[in-house]
Write an enzyme that holds these catalytic residues in place. Sequence first.
Site, mmCIF file in Angstrom:
data_model
loop_
_atom_site.group_PDB
_atom_site.id
_atom_site.type_symbol
_atom_site.label_atom_id
_atom_site.label_comp_id
_atom_site.label_asym_id
_atom_site.label_seq_id
_atom_site.Cartn_x
_atom_site.Cartn_y
_atom_site.Cartn_z
ATOM 1 C CB CYS A 86 -159.212 -53.263 98.819
ATOM 2 S SG CYS A 86 -159.686 -51.535 98.957
ATOM 3 C CG HIS A 177 -154.583 -52.680 97.477
ATOM 4 N ND1 HIS A 177 -155.196 -53.375 96.457
ATOM 5 C CD2 HIS A 177 -155.454 -51.708 97.838
ATOM 6 C CE1 HIS A 177 -156.382 -52.860 96.215
ATOM 7 N NE2 HIS A 177 -156.566 -51.842 97.043
ATOM 8 C CD GLU A 179 -152.854 -56.189 96.014
ATOM 9 O OE1 GLU A 179 -152.771 -56.423 97.234
ATOM 10 O OE2 GLU A 179 -153.778 -55.519 95.513
HETATM 11 N N1 GLN Z 1 -163.571 -48.257 96.621
HETATM 12 C C1 GLN Z 1 -163.581 -49.569 96.065
HETATM 13 C C2 GLN Z 1 -164.924 -50.243 96.257
HETATM 14 O O1 GLN Z 1 -165.785 -49.732 96.932
HETATM 15 C C3 GLN Z 1 -162.501 -50.462 96.650
HETATM 16 C C4 GLN Z 1 -161.141 -49.950 96.246
HETATM 17 C C5 GLN Z 1 -160.066 -50.968 96.214
HETATM 18 O O2 GLN Z 1 -160.314 -52.171 96.082
HETATM 19 N N2 GLN Z 1 -158.865 -50.488 96.276
HETATM 20 O O3 GLN Z 1 -165.113 -51.299 95.750
#
Ligand code: GLN
Length: 222
Positions: A86, A177, A179
Amino acid sequence: MRLTIADAGVMGVLDLQGGVQEHLDHLQRIGIAGRPVKRATDLDGLAGLIIPGGESTCLARLLDIFGLRAEIEAHYRQGLKLWGTCAGAILLARENVGEAPFFGLIDIAVSRNAFGGQLDSFNIEKLAPLVAREPIPLTFIRAPKIVRTGPDVRVLLSMEDYVAAAEDDQILVTVFHPELTPSLAFHRYFARKCGLCPARDAATDRDADWTPQSWFRFGPHA
Ligand code: GLN
């Protein structure tokens, strides 16, 4: 403690902000030693480094403040494998639509917050045949979309109008994610990519004992 080949290799988890303990817990479940990475010396001798989800703008600032940006780049050039989940994937992307890239190490373009706000987060299950035989539960939290992949990037999970997981020889990126789910499939996949041998105790890729609360744990990593 049961000894496995995996004991020969240690996996780092960048420990500045975001889902650190959850990744360490999943590594422990597959018999891989995990090490929180807060300073440059923590990078020494790692088989791979997980850059967790969290907030990419915050992580970017902390990486600069803690002096870890150039150190991670240097270890990458020496062969360190990287997995960005992410926000971690955002930091690794060569192109960040409408914004400046950070590491820019894998030839993908990401679009941040492409699903909307925090309340547009969701769970689904999908099959990623290159990663596991069973469908994998996926948790998207204010996730980015991978909107372009370069010629040297292999798509591991393709959705309607975006890519959710991809890799090149040295880097794995997932916009969800693993995890935060019972699935150990992506952790096993990355461990193998790093040349480690994850333990495989069950016929399934899921941790039967996992509960949504199991990662709300305080104190040192057991
Ligand atoms: N929206 C977050 C970002 O732009 C990422 C969100 C996440 O890691 N779950 O960094």
